[in-house]
Design a protein around this motif. Structure first.
Motif, PDB file in Angstrom:
ATOM      1  N   ASN A 141       0.819  -1.225   0.000  1.00  0.00           N
ATOM      2  CA  ASN A 141       0.000   0.000   0.000  1.00  0.00           C
ATOM      3  C   ASN A 141       0.848   1.270   0.000  1.00  0.00           C
ATOM      4  N   ASP A 142       0.998   1.936   1.151  1.00  0.00           N
ATOM      5  CA  ASP A 142       1.725   3.208   1.182  1.00  0.00           C
ATOM      6  C   ASP A 142       3.227   3.026   1.389  1.00  0.00           C
ATOM      7  N   VAL A 143       3.696   1.790   1.462  1.00  0.00           N
ATOM      8  CA  VAL A 143       5.136   1.544   1.521  1.00  0.00           C
ATOM      9  C   VAL A 143       5.677   1.624   0.090  1.00  0.00           C
ATOM     10  N   VAL A 144       6.638   2.502  -0.118  1.00  0.00           N
ATOM     11  CA  VAL A 144       7.187   2.729  -1.460  1.00  0.00           C
ATOM     12  C   VAL A 144       8.111   1.579  -1.840  1.00  0.00           C
ATOM     13  N   VAL A 145       9.131   1.350  -1.022  1.00  0.00           N
ATOM     14  CA  VAL A 145      10.091   0.269  -1.239  1.00  0.00           C
ATOM     15  C   VAL A 145      10.675  -0.162   0.103  1.00  0.00           C
TER      16      VAL A 145
ATOM     17  N   VAL B 290      16.273   5.939  -6.578  1.00  0.00           N
ATOM     18  CA  VAL B 290      16.541   5.900  -8.014  1.00  0.00           C
ATOM     19  C   VAL B 290      16.855   4.485  -8.468  1.00  0.00           C
ATOM     20  N   GLY B 291      16.780   4.270  -9.772  1.00  0.00           N
ATOM     21  CA  GLY B 291      17.298   3.047 -10.349  1.00  0.00           C
ATOM     22  C   GLY B 291      18.819   3.111 -10.400  1.00  0.00           C
TER      23      GLY B 291
ATOM     24  N   GLN C 189      23.456   6.114 -11.553  1.00  0.00           N
ATOM     25  CA  GLN C 189      22.132   6.202 -10.977  1.00  0.00           C
ATOM     26  C   GLN C 189      21.124   6.556 -12.073  1.00  0.00           C
ATOM     27  N   VAL C 190      19.894   6.050 -11.902  1.00  0.00           N
ATOM     28  CA  VAL C 190      18.851   6.274 -12.913  1.00  0.00           C
ATOM     29  C   VAL C 190      17.618   6.855 -12.224  1.00  0.00           C
ATOM     30  N   PRO C 191      17.540   8.176 -12.094  1.00  0.00           N
ATOM     31  CA  PRO C 191      16.364   8.780 -11.459  1.00  0.00           C
ATOM     32  C   PRO C 191      15.132   8.684 -12.344  1.00  0.00           C
TER      33      PRO C 191
ATOM     34  N   PRO D  13      10.605   2.911 -11.906  1.00  0.00           N
ATOM     35  CA  PRO D  13       9.754   3.997 -11.427  1.00  0.00           C
ATOM     36  C   PRO D  13       9.091   3.655 -10.097  1.00  0.00           C
ATOM     37  N   MET D  14       9.154   4.604  -9.171  1.00  0.00           N
ATOM     38  CA  MET D  14       8.474   4.522  -7.880  1.00  0.00           C
ATOM     39  C   MET D  14       7.556   5.738  -7.805  1.00  0.00           C
ATOM     40  N   ILE D  15       6.260   5.507  -7.966  1.00  0.00           N
ATOM     41  CA  ILE D  15       5.311   6.588  -8.214  1.00  0.00           C
ATOM     42  C   ILE D  15       4.215   6.589  -7.144  1.00  0.00           C
TER      43      ILE D  15
END
Length: 272
Positions: free
Chosen positions: A72-76, A167-168, A180-182, A203-205
């Motif tokens: 849910n609200d946990v991004v990573v 980032v990636g 790094q891959v933002p 992507p983390m959106i």
């Protein structure tokens, strides 16, 4: 330092990436309300061991689990735990596999049951933005081209929050390599892409604002406004004329579609 991979090394990395894909596929077959993320983590660890691989994440800078299970609200970087998944939850499952000296590392977000129209749109948009970014992973382009494509397909199109702090990254013999891959940026900026670079594009959106915070465990990252976040990730080799996706969502999507406990996103992103 950026390490370019030759053809043989890329094929070794493909094996690692595909093992992650297979592990996510097996998890997709058993996901349902009532299952715990801790049991899924144990399953993934055993599956990787059965295939002569080790979890890339376990003990990485002290991380105590095989996988990241972000609900849910946990991004990573969510810790697996004994709480049961329930109808309407979404979960990003991020797995790394170290096989024959090379890392695979990618993620997929699943919906348990129907999470609602707003969350479905977020899932669709984030998944589509991943492929928009991948399209730019061609020699001669720049990291900013990937970043802009992802931001344009999410923040600019829908008003979603693109996480800045995460980032990636490059991938290879080490799990985190340069560059790094933002997921946000300007076209024509950043590191120039060369054939043989392998990138974890992810992507983390956030449905709401871009701001996040880290819990006291030092790992779990949540949205500040408590709204859902979605995370997709592919392992991609930069090519001379087109990108080469080393991981495989097709087998995950098939298992997802065949599991009546999962909501299958209707709009499939078109692979490059």
């Amino acid at each position: 330092m950026i390490f370019l991979k030759n053809k043989e090394e890329i094929e070794m990395m493909r094996q690692s990436a595909l093992l992650v894909s297979t592990t996510l596929t097996e998890i997709a077959k058993i996901l349902k309300p009532g299952i715990t993320t801790l049991s899924l983590d144990k399953f993934a660890g055993e599956f990787l061991a059965d295939h002569k691989a080790t979890p890339s994440f376990l003990n990485f800078h002290g991380y105590p689990f095989n996988t990241c299970m972000s609900v849910n609200d946990v991004v990573v970087h969510g810790f697996p735990n004994k709480m049961e998944l329930k109808e309407g939850d979404i979960i990003s499952i991020d797995i790394g596999a170290y096989l024959n000296g090379w890392h695979g590392d990618h993620a997929y977000t699943f919906a348990i049951g129907d999470p609602g129209e707003a969350t479905i749109q977020l899932i669709e948009a984030t998944k589509a933005s991943l492929y928009k970014g991948i399209e730019k992973a061609v020699a001669g382009n720049r990291i900013g081209d990937i970043a802009f494509a992802i931001q344009d397909a999410t923040e600019r199109k829908y008003g979603y929050g693109v996480v800045r702090e995460l980032v990636g990254h490059g991938l290879g013999r080490s799990m985190h390599e340069d560059p790094q891959v933002p997921n946000y940026g300007k076209r024509g900026t950043g590191t120039k892409l060369k054939a043989g670079m392998v990138l974890a594009i992810e992507p983390m959106i956030n449905m709401g604002k871009k701001e996040v915070y880290t819990e006291d465990d030092g790992w779990t990252i949540r949205t500040k406004d408590g709204k859902p976040s979605v995370h997709f990730e592919h392992d991609v080799c930069v090519g001379s004329d087109k990108p080469d996706i080393l991981s495989n969502y097709a087998i995950i999507e098939e298992a997802e579609a065949n599991n009546p406990n999962l909501y299958t996103v209707r709009k499939k992103a078109v692979a490059v």
